[in-house]
Design an enzyme around this catalytic site. Structure first.
Site, PDB file in Angstrom:
ATOM      1  N   CYS A 188       0.851  -1.192   0.000  1.00  0.00           N
ATOM      2  CA  CYS A 188       0.000   0.000   0.000  1.00  0.00           C
ATOM      3  C   CYS A 188       0.885   1.241   0.000  1.00  0.00           C
ATOM      4  O   CYS A 188       1.673   1.454   0.927  1.00  0.00           O
ATOM      5  CB  CYS A 188      -0.922   0.003   1.224  1.00  0.00           C
ATOM      6  SG  CYS A 188      -1.820   1.556   1.427  1.00  0.00           S
TER       7      CYS A 188
ATOM      8  N   CYS B 144       0.435   3.499   3.056  1.00  0.00           N
ATOM      9  CA  CYS B 144       1.084   2.936   4.250  1.00  0.00           C
ATOM     10  C   CYS B 144       2.590   3.208   4.177  1.00  0.00           C
ATOM     11  O   CYS B 144       3.212   3.558   5.193  1.00  0.00           O
ATOM     12  CB  CYS B 144       0.828   1.438   4.361  1.00  0.00           C
ATOM     13  SG  CYS B 144      -0.820   1.007   4.974  1.00  0.00           S
TER      14      CYS B 144
ATOM     15  N   ASP C  78      -0.714  16.378  -2.642  1.00  0.00           N
ATOM     16  CA  ASP C  78      -1.059  15.445  -3.723  1.00  0.00           C
ATOM     17  C   ASP C  78      -0.068  15.609  -4.878  1.00  0.00           C
ATOM     18  O   ASP C  78       0.323  16.728  -5.230  1.00  0.00           O
ATOM     19  CB  ASP C  78      -2.492  15.723  -4.205  1.00  0.00           C
ATOM     20  CG  ASP C  78      -3.048  14.576  -5.029  1.00  0.00           C
ATOM     21  OD1 ASP C  78      -3.984  13.906  -4.559  1.00  0.00           O
ATOM     22  OD2 ASP C  78      -2.539  14.339  -6.159  1.00  0.00           O
TER      23      ASP C  78
ATOM     24  N   ASN D 179     -13.306   9.784  -2.074  1.00  0.00           N
ATOM     25  CA  ASN D 179     -13.805   8.897  -3.114  1.00  0.00           C
ATOM     26  C   ASN D 179     -13.791   7.476  -2.569  1.00  0.00           C
ATOM     27  O   ASN D 179     -12.752   6.987  -2.122  1.00  0.00           O
ATOM     28  CB  ASN D 179     -12.908   8.989  -4.361  1.00  0.00           C
ATOM     29  CG  ASN D 179     -12.922  10.384  -4.961  1.00  0.00           C
ATOM     30  OD1 ASN D 179     -13.965  11.036  -5.021  1.00  0.00           O
ATOM     31  ND2 ASN D 179     -11.766  10.863  -5.400  1.00  0.00           N
TER      32      ASN D 179
ATOM     33  N   HIS E 259      -8.530   8.149   2.347  1.00  0.00           N
ATOM     34  CA  HIS E 259      -7.907   9.480   2.352  1.00  0.00           C
ATOM     35  C   HIS E 259      -8.944  10.535   2.048  1.00  0.00           C
ATOM     36  O   HIS E 259      -9.931  10.273   1.356  1.00  0.00           O
ATOM     37  CB  HIS E 259      -6.757   9.547   1.347  1.00  0.00           C
ATOM     38  CG  HIS E 259      -7.131   9.112  -0.036  1.00  0.00           C
ATOM     39  ND1 HIS E 259      -7.195   7.775  -0.396  1.00  0.00           N
ATOM     40  CD2 HIS E 259      -7.489   9.815  -1.131  1.00  0.00           C
ATOM     41  CE1 HIS E 259      -7.563   7.684  -1.668  1.00  0.00           C
ATOM     42  NE2 HIS E 259      -7.762   8.909  -2.132  1.00  0.00           N
TER      43      HIS E 259
HETATM   44  P1  AMP Z   1      -8.265   8.913  -5.217  1.00  0.00           P
HETATM   45  O1  AMP Z   1      -8.366   8.935  -6.706  1.00  0.00           O
HETATM   46  O2  AMP Z   1      -9.397   9.589  -4.506  1.00  0.00           O
HETATM   47  O3  AMP Z   1      -7.979   7.526  -4.692  1.00  0.00           O
HETATM   48  O4  AMP Z   1      -7.010   9.812  -4.865  1.00  0.00           O
HETATM   49  C1  AMP Z   1      -5.707   9.338  -4.858  1.00  0.00           C
HETATM   50  C2  AMP Z   1      -4.814  10.540  -4.950  1.00  0.00           C
HETATM   51  O5  AMP Z   1      -3.529  10.168  -4.544  1.00  0.00           O
HETATM   52  C3  AMP Z   1      -4.693  11.145  -6.349  1.00  0.00           C
HETATM   53  O6  AMP Z   1      -5.109  12.502  -6.314  1.00  0.00           O
HETATM   54  C4  AMP Z   1      -3.208  11.003  -6.662  1.00  0.00           C
HETATM   55  O7  AMP Z   1      -2.709  12.114  -7.374  1.00  0.00           O
HETATM   56  C5  AMP Z   1      -2.595  10.912  -5.285  1.00  0.00           C
HETATM   57  N1  AMP Z   1      -1.335  10.204  -5.174  1.00  0.00           N
HETATM   58  C6  AMP Z   1      -1.038   8.959  -5.627  1.00  0.00           C
HETATM   59  N2  AMP Z   1       0.206   8.628  -5.272  1.00  0.00           N
HETATM   60  C7  AMP Z   1       0.708   9.661  -4.570  1.00  0.00           C
HETATM   61  C8  AMP Z   1       1.956   9.933  -3.913  1.00  0.00           C
HETATM   62  N3  AMP Z   1       2.949   9.049  -3.929  1.00  0.00           N
HETATM   63  N4  AMP Z   1       2.118  11.119  -3.286  1.00  0.00           N
HETATM   64  C9  AMP Z   1       1.121  12.019  -3.266  1.00  0.00           C
HETATM   65  N5  AMP Z   1      -0.076  11.830  -3.854  1.00  0.00           N
HETATM   66  C10 AMP Z   1      -0.281  10.672  -4.496  1.00  0.00           C
END
Ligand code: AMP
Length: 112
Positions: A3, A6, A29, A85, A98
Protein backbone atom coordinates in the site's frame (compact mmCIF):
# COMPACT_ATOMS: atom_id res chain seq x y z
CA UNK A 1 0.34 -5.68 2.02
CA UNK A 2 1.50 -3.41 -0.77
CA UNK A 3 0.00 0.00 0.00
CA UNK A 4 1.62 3.22 -1.18
CA UNK A 5 -0.05 5.36 1.51
CA UNK A 6 1.08 2.94 4.25
CA UNK A 7 4.61 3.29 2.82
CA UNK A 8 4.25 7.09 2.97
CA UNK A 9 2.81 6.91 6.51
CA UNK A 10 5.70 4.82 7.81
CA UNK A 11 8.35 6.92 6.06
CA UNK A 12 9.45 4.34 3.46
CA UNK A 13 8.44 6.73 0.67
CA UNK A 14 9.32 10.39 1.20
CA UNK A 15 6.60 12.96 0.75
CA UNK A 16 5.99 16.65 1.19
CA UNK A 17 4.36 16.69 4.63
CA UNK A 18 2.02 19.41 5.82
CA UNK A 19 1.00 17.93 9.16
CA UNK A 20 1.82 14.77 11.07
CA UNK A 21 1.08 13.27 14.45
CA UNK A 22 0.96 9.72 15.77
CA UNK A 23 -2.41 8.98 14.11
CA UNK A 24 -2.62 10.94 10.86
CA UNK A 25 -0.56 12.47 8.08
CA UNK A 26 -1.29 15.28 5.63
CA UNK A 27 0.83 15.68 2.51
CA UNK A 28 0.69 17.32 -0.92
CA UNK A 29 -1.06 15.45 -3.72
CA UNK A 30 1.28 14.49 -6.58
CA UNK A 31 -1.22 15.64 -9.19
CA UNK A 32 -2.92 18.70 -7.71
CA UNK A 33 -6.39 19.49 -8.98
CA UNK A 34 -6.45 22.90 -7.29
CA UNK A 35 -3.85 25.51 -6.23
CA UNK A 36 -3.87 23.85 -2.81
CA UNK A 37 -4.46 20.09 -2.86
CA UNK A 38 -3.40 17.90 0.00
CA UNK A 39 -4.34 14.44 1.18
CA UNK A 40 -5.08 13.57 4.79
CA UNK A 41 -4.79 9.92 5.77
CA UNK A 42 -5.06 7.80 8.89
CA UNK A 43 -1.71 6.06 9.48
CA UNK A 44 -3.65 2.90 10.26
CA UNK A 45 -4.63 1.08 7.08
CA UNK A 46 -8.34 1.48 6.40
CA UNK A 47 -9.13 0.51 2.83
CA UNK A 48 -12.09 2.78 2.20
CA UNK A 49 -15.09 4.51 3.78
CA UNK A 50 -17.03 1.23 3.72
CA UNK A 51 -14.63 -0.02 6.41
CA UNK A 52 -15.21 2.82 8.89
CA UNK A 53 -17.00 1.60 12.00
CA UNK A 54 -17.50 2.38 15.69
CA UNK A 55 -14.11 0.85 16.54
CA UNK A 56 -11.94 2.84 14.10
CA UNK A 57 -13.93 6.03 13.52
CA UNK A 58 -12.08 8.05 16.18
CA UNK A 59 -9.28 8.61 13.72
CA UNK A 60 -11.77 10.09 11.24
CA UNK A 61 -13.01 12.46 13.95
CA UNK A 62 -9.38 13.31 14.65
CA UNK A 63 -8.77 14.14 10.98
CA UNK A 64 -11.74 16.51 10.97
CA UNK A 65 -10.64 18.03 14.29
CA UNK A 66 -7.29 18.89 12.69
CA UNK A 67 -8.59 20.19 9.36
CA UNK A 68 -9.10 23.79 10.60
CA UNK A 69 -5.51 23.86 11.92
CA UNK A 70 -4.17 22.43 8.65
CA UNK A 71 -6.23 24.89 6.57
CA UNK A 72 -4.95 27.82 8.63
CA UNK A 73 -1.38 26.57 8.31
CA UNK A 74 -1.81 26.53 4.53
CA UNK A 75 -3.24 30.05 4.54
CA UNK A 76 -6.65 28.93 3.33
CA UNK A 77 -9.08 31.67 4.31
CA UNK A 78 -11.75 31.60 1.63
CA UNK A 79 -13.14 28.10 1.90
CA UNK A 80 -12.12 24.64 0.92
CA UNK A 81 -13.52 21.38 -0.36
CA UNK A 82 -13.10 18.01 1.35
CA UNK A 83 -13.54 14.95 -0.88
CA UNK A 84 -13.51 11.26 -0.17
CA UNK A 85 -13.80 8.90 -3.11
CA UNK A 86 -15.06 5.47 -2.05
CA UNK A 87 -14.79 2.76 -4.68
CA UNK A 88 -13.82 2.70 -8.33
CA UNK A 89 -17.07 4.25 -9.53
CA UNK A 90 -16.45 7.26 -7.30
CA UNK A 91 -12.87 7.55 -8.56
CA UNK A 92 -10.92 5.95 -5.71
CA UNK A 93 -7.53 4.98 -7.14
CA UNK A 94 -5.55 4.38 -3.93
CA UNK A 95 -6.96 1.72 -1.63
CA UNK A 96 -6.12 3.49 1.66
CA UNK A 97 -8.77 5.84 3.03
CA UNK A 98 -7.91 9.48 2.35
CA UNK A 99 -9.52 12.87 2.29
CA UNK A 100 -8.67 15.41 -0.36
CA UNK A 101 -8.45 18.97 0.99
CA UNK A 102 -8.60 21.38 -1.92
CA UNK A 103 -8.66 25.15 -2.05
CA UNK A 104 -7.57 28.21 -3.99
CA UNK A 105 -10.16 28.16 -6.73
CA UNK A 106 -13.94 28.04 -7.13
CA UNK A 107 -15.50 24.57 -7.21
CA UNK A 108 -18.66 23.65 -9.03
CA UNK A 109 -21.59 21.72 -7.62
CA UNK A 110 -22.86 19.13 -8.35
CA UNK A 111 -19.41 17.62 -8.73
CA UNK A 112 -18.83 15.60 -11.90
P1 AMP B 1 -8.27 8.91 -5.22
O1 AMP B 1 -8.37 8.94 -6.71
O2 AMP B 1 -9.40 9.59 -4.51
O3 AMP B 1 -7.98 7.53 -4.69
O4 AMP B 1 -7.01 9.81 -4.87
C1 AMP B 1 -5.71 9.34 -4.86
C2 AMP B 1 -4.81 10.54 -4.95
O5 AMP B 1 -3.53 10.17 -4.54
C3 AMP B 1 -4.69 11.15 -6.35
O6 AMP B 1 -5.11 12.50 -6.31
C4 AMP B 1 -3.21 11.00 -6.66
O7 AMP B 1 -2.71 12.11 -7.37
C5 AMP B 1 -2.59 10.91 -5.28
N1 AMP B 1 -1.34 10.20 -5.17
C6 AMP B 1 -1.04 8.96 -5.63
N2 AMP B 1 0.21 8.63 -5.27
C7 AMP B 1 0.71 9.66 -4.57
C8 AMP B 1 1.96 9.93 -3.91
N3 AMP B 1 2.95 9.05 -3.93
N4 AMP B 1 2.12 11.12 -3.29
C9 AMP B 1 1.12 12.02 -3.27
N5 AMP B 1 -0.08 11.83 -3.85
C10 AMP B 1 -0.28 10.67 -4.50
Amino acid sequence: MDCIFCAIANGEIPTNKVYEDDKILAFYDLEPQAPVHILIIPKEHIKWAYDVNEENSQVIAHIFAKIPEIAKKLGIEDGFRIVNNCGALAGQSVQHLHFHLMAGRAFTWPAG
